[in-house]
Design an enzyme around this catalytic site. Structure first.
Site, PDB file in Angstrom:
ATOM      1  N   ARG A 105       0.870  -1.181   0.000  1.00 21.93           N
ATOM      2  CA  ARG A 105       0.000   0.000   0.000  1.00 21.93           C
ATOM      3  C   ARG A 105       0.903   1.226   0.000  1.00 21.93           C
ATOM      4  O   ARG A 105       1.738   1.391   0.885  1.00 21.93           O
ATOM      5  CB  ARG A 105      -0.903   0.002   1.240  1.00 21.93           C
ATOM      6  CG  ARG A 105      -2.108   0.952   1.109  1.00 21.93           C
ATOM      7  CD  ARG A 105      -2.887   1.071   2.415  1.00 21.93           C
ATOM      8  NE  ARG A 105      -2.080   1.752   3.406  1.00 21.93           N
ATOM      9  CZ  ARG A 105      -1.927   1.332   4.668  1.00 21.93           C
ATOM     10  NH1 ARG A 105      -2.494   0.243   5.096  1.00 21.93           N
ATOM     11  NH2 ARG A 105      -1.174   2.033   5.505  1.00 21.93           N
TER      12      ARG A 105
ATOM     13  N   GLU B 270       5.049   6.869   2.444  1.00 25.06           N
ATOM     14  CA  GLU B 270       5.810   5.617   2.548  1.00 25.06           C
ATOM     15  C   GLU B 270       5.104   4.561   1.719  1.00 25.06           C
ATOM     16  O   GLU B 270       3.967   4.753   1.277  1.00 25.06           O
ATOM     17  CB  GLU B 270       5.888   5.154   4.012  1.00 25.06           C
ATOM     18  CG  GLU B 270       4.537   4.829   4.620  1.00 25.06           C
ATOM     19  CD  GLU B 270       4.613   4.374   6.076  1.00 25.06           C
ATOM     20  OE1 GLU B 270       5.718   4.186   6.593  1.00 25.06           O
ATOM     21  OE2 GLU B 270       3.537   4.200   6.686  1.00 25.06           O
TER      22      GLU B 270
ATOM     23  N   ASN C  57       4.083   0.503   2.220  1.00 21.39           N
ATOM     24  CA  ASN C  57       4.031  -0.604   3.180  1.00 21.39           C
ATOM     25  C   ASN C  57       4.071  -1.906   2.406  1.00 21.39           C
ATOM     26  O   ASN C  57       3.174  -2.162   1.599  1.00 21.39           O
ATOM     27  CB  ASN C  57       2.722  -0.549   3.977  1.00 21.39           C
ATOM     28  CG  ASN C  57       2.556   0.770   4.704  1.00 21.39           C
ATOM     29  OD1 ASN C  57       3.112   0.970   5.767  1.00 21.39           O
ATOM     30  ND2 ASN C  57       1.799   1.685   4.121  1.00 21.39           N
TER      31      ASN C  57
ATOM     32  N   SER D 212      -2.725  -3.039   5.938  1.00 16.90           N
ATOM     33  CA  SER D 212      -4.058  -3.405   6.439  1.00 16.90           C
ATOM     34  C   SER D 212      -5.164  -2.468   5.953  1.00 16.90           C
ATOM     35  O   SER D 212      -4.937  -1.511   5.234  1.00 16.90           O
ATOM     36  CB  SER D 212      -4.032  -3.446   7.965  1.00 16.90           C
ATOM     37  OG  SER D 212      -3.633  -2.193   8.463  1.00 16.90           O
TER      38      SER D 212
ATOM     39  N   LYS E  31      12.472   2.299   5.448  1.00 19.56           N
ATOM     40  CA  LYS E  31      12.600   3.748   5.226  1.00 19.56           C
ATOM     41  C   LYS E  31      13.934   4.080   4.546  1.00 19.56           C
ATOM     42  O   LYS E  31      14.035   5.006   3.757  1.00 19.56           O
ATOM     43  CB  LYS E  31      12.514   4.496   6.559  1.00 19.56           C
ATOM     44  CG  LYS E  31      11.262   4.220   7.367  1.00 19.56           C
ATOM     45  CD  LYS E  31      10.039   4.873   6.756  1.00 19.56           C
ATOM     46  CE  LYS E  31       8.817   4.738   7.658  1.00 19.56           C
ATOM     47  NZ  LYS E  31       8.274   3.393   7.774  1.00 19.56           N
TER      48      LYS E  31
ATOM     49  N   LYS F 256      12.063   9.839  10.872  1.00 18.54           N
ATOM     50  CA  LYS F 256      11.404   8.525  10.816  1.00 18.54           C
ATOM     51  C   LYS F 256      12.375   7.398  11.128  1.00 18.54           C
ATOM     52  O   LYS F 256      13.397   7.265  10.459  1.00 18.54           O
ATOM     53  CB  LYS F 256      10.846   8.284   9.401  1.00 18.54           C
ATOM     54  CG  LYS F 256       9.746   9.236   8.994  1.00 18.54           C
ATOM     55  CD  LYS F 256       9.180   8.805   7.653  1.00 18.54           C
ATOM     56  CE  LYS F 256       7.820   9.439   7.430  1.00 18.54           C
ATOM     57  NZ  LYS F 256       7.120   8.830   6.295  1.00 18.54           N
TER      58      LYS F 256
ATOM     59  N   GLU G 293       7.462   0.017  10.983  1.00 14.63           N
ATOM     60  CA  GLU G 293       6.130   0.050  10.384  1.00 14.63           C
ATOM     61  C   GLU G 293       5.106   0.222  11.492  1.00 14.63           C
ATOM     62  O   GLU G 293       5.383   0.031  12.655  1.00 14.63           O
ATOM     63  CB  GLU G 293       5.856  -1.274   9.646  1.00 14.63           C
ATOM     64  CG  GLU G 293       6.782  -1.534   8.470  1.00 14.63           C
ATOM     65  CD  GLU G 293       6.785  -0.415   7.459  1.00 14.63           C
ATOM     66  OE1 GLU G 293       5.717   0.128   7.147  1.00 14.63           O
ATOM     67  OE2 GLU G 293       7.875  -0.049   6.984  1.00 14.63           O
ATOM     68  N   GLY G 294       3.874   0.557  11.073  1.00 15.65           N
ATOM     69  CA  GLY G 294       2.769   0.479  12.029  1.00 15.65           C
ATOM     70  C   GLY G 294       2.347   1.794  12.653  1.00 15.65           C
ATOM     71  O   GLY G 294       1.496   1.812  13.520  1.00 15.65           O
TER      72      GLY G 294
ATOM     73  N   ARG H  39      -7.621   7.609   5.124  1.00 15.77           N
ATOM     74  CA  ARG H  39      -7.623   7.722   6.582  1.00 15.77           C
ATOM     75  C   ARG H  39      -7.518   9.189   6.941  1.00 15.77           C
ATOM     76  O   ARG H  39      -6.754   9.938   6.314  1.00 15.77           O
ATOM     77  CB  ARG H  39      -6.441   6.963   7.180  1.00 15.77           C
ATOM     78  CG  ARG H  39      -6.609   5.459   7.115  1.00 15.77           C
ATOM     79  CD  ARG H  39      -5.317   4.754   7.384  1.00 15.77           C
ATOM     80  NE  ARG H  39      -4.279   5.154   6.448  1.00 15.77           N
ATOM     81  CZ  ARG H  39      -3.007   4.852   6.577  1.00 15.77           C
ATOM     82  NH1 ARG H  39      -2.589   4.156   7.618  1.00 15.77           N
ATOM     83  NH2 ARG H  39      -2.130   5.237   5.674  1.00 15.77           N
TER      84      ARG H  39
END
Length: 432
Positions: free
Chosen positions: A83, A102, A104, A109, A263, A322, A326-327, A408
């Site tokens: 994604r 970024e 993923n 998800s 990253k 950064k 992840e997450g 989002r």
């Protein structure tokens, strides 16, 4: 034990149509790029060399990657579900531009839940007497697109009786999102099992042909919804991960593809000439990808890194720091960024971070519906993700597509954090 609804916006949020189309148009290019990086051991080794020295997690992933290559890859079918996330940067003249935050490459998800949000927002608009606006919401079903990729990989693996294994966390906070994808597979008569690293350690085995078995069932595809942050691993889990990686099963992602999403790789891609060397003869794809890059800076040891660190300390509000994680919920901004950089500016530890230009989107107003939160109008900013799915068999790309989108939205005061981190909420683009 506790079932709670996923947080969402009351209303869909505006997204500029040109940027929405641009994000879709570049997704197949990003799929090709991630796949190319995953096959380029020299590039990964060179790019991650400084990170591996200071970041145990990346180093451990890289060790498994190296070991699997030395043994010889048993896996011949490769499945990528990624994604790519963007924000809309308002430049000096106020024209919004699409800038990548970024990509993923593991456990990307919300493809499941976002497949349901269009219906929710359509209903809300109808209740408000806005049926014309409701009819303009774009259909979106990533769970179907993701399942198509998994199903294709399962089919190419070539064993009708083999199962798809979702590798899941000990505690499930996002189970319904996964169930949406899982149900799409059951609808295609593909058996799905759900296991944890612990189960793999206790019951997983390989036969002489490196076929993977769980409880006596052959596993065709391992779909990771776990394993992307250090806290997911103890010694047993690392051993389970190695077992999975050594197997013939199609891993989504295999460990090289997980490393392609770091990253540090993202920062290296922004260097002049890097994209051209990874995607030779694809000048148009390179141009489309590069157009989405925000400024990224290396904090490697040496003169250039010193200069970049000093620049960020002097003007911390211009940047985001950064770590290789992840997450969501890990990035540093403003005063916190300055303090951390001042502490590590002369230490090799700084090479485990990258520095990125802070993107400044135009806020819009919306209501964020969250359990136990007051209902109020908030100034909000949105992040658009495009799901990409590809399947490669040997050297041949069998499938390469954009599989839907995710919007989002969060209140402007929350600098960092995604839906799972409890900050952002699910949304639907209202294309304007």
């Amino acid at each position: 034990q506790v079932v709670n609804y996923a947080s969402f916006t009351l209303l869909p949020s505006p997204v500029p149509s040109a940027l929405f189309e641009q994000a879709y148009a570049v997704q197949q290019d990003f799929n090709l790029l991630v796949d190319a990086i995953s096959q380029n051991k020299e590039f990964l080794e060179r790019t991650l060399a400084s990170t591996i020295k200071v970041d145990d997690f990346t180093a451990q992933l890289f060790r498994i990657h190296t070991q699997v290559l030395e043994e010889g890859l048993a896996q011949s079918v490769f499945l990528g579900i990624n994604r790519s996330d963007y924000m809309f940067d308002c430049g000096v003249d106020g024209t919004p531009a699409l800038k990548q935050i970024e990509i993923n490459t593991i456990a990307a998800s919300f493809g499941g839940l976002t497949s349901r949000t269009v219906a929710v927002h359509g209903q809300v608009l109808k209740v408000l007497g806005k049926s014309k606006e409701a009819s303009r919401l774009l259909p979106n079903n990533p769970s179907k697109g993701l399942a198509l990729g998994i199903a294709k990989a399962w089919e190419l693996y070539g064993s009708q009786s083999a199962v798809v294994m979702f590798l899941v966390e000990e505690v499930q906070r996002n189970i319904f999102d996964q169930r949406c994808v899982e149900n799409e597979l059951w609808n295609r008569n593909i058996r799905v099992i759900r296991k944890r690293f612990r189960d793999v350690f206790e019951k997983g085995s390989l036969d002489d042909a490196k076929r993977l078995y769980m409880d006596g069932q052959e596993v065709a595809v391992v779909y990771y919804r776990e394993g992307y942050v250090p806290k997911n691993y103890d010694q047993q889990n690392w051993e389970a991960r190695l077992l999975l990686e050594r197997s013939r099963a199609v891993k989504c992602p295999d460990i090289a593809t997980q490393l392609a999403g770091t990253k540090k790789v993202q920062q290296e891609l922004s260097r002049p000439g890097t994209l051209e060397s990874l995607l030779p003869g694809r000048a148009e794809a390179v141009a489309r990808i590069r157009a989405t890059f925000a400024g990224l800076y290396s904090l490697d040891m040496g003169e250039e890194g010193d200069r970049i660190a000093a620049m960020a300390i002097a003007d911390p509000d211009r940047f985001v720091l950064k770590p290789q994680r992840e997450g969501g919920g890990n990035n540093l901004y403003g005063e916190e960024l300055r303090q951390v950089l001042e502490k590590i500016r002369d230490s090799p530890e700084r090479t485990s971070y990258i520095l990125m230009d802070k993107i400044k989107p135009q806020p819009t107003r919306n209501y964020l519906l969250r359990a136990h939160s007051p209902l109020q109008v908030s100034e909000c900013i949105s992040e658009l993700g495009i799901f990409g799915v590809y399947v490669r068999q040997g050297k041949e790309m069998v499938m390469n597509k954009a599989a839907g989108h995710l919007l989002r939205t969060k209140a402007v005061e929350h600098a960092d954090g995604g839906v799972a981190a409890g900050v952002a909420v699910l949304d639907t683009p209202y294309v304007v």
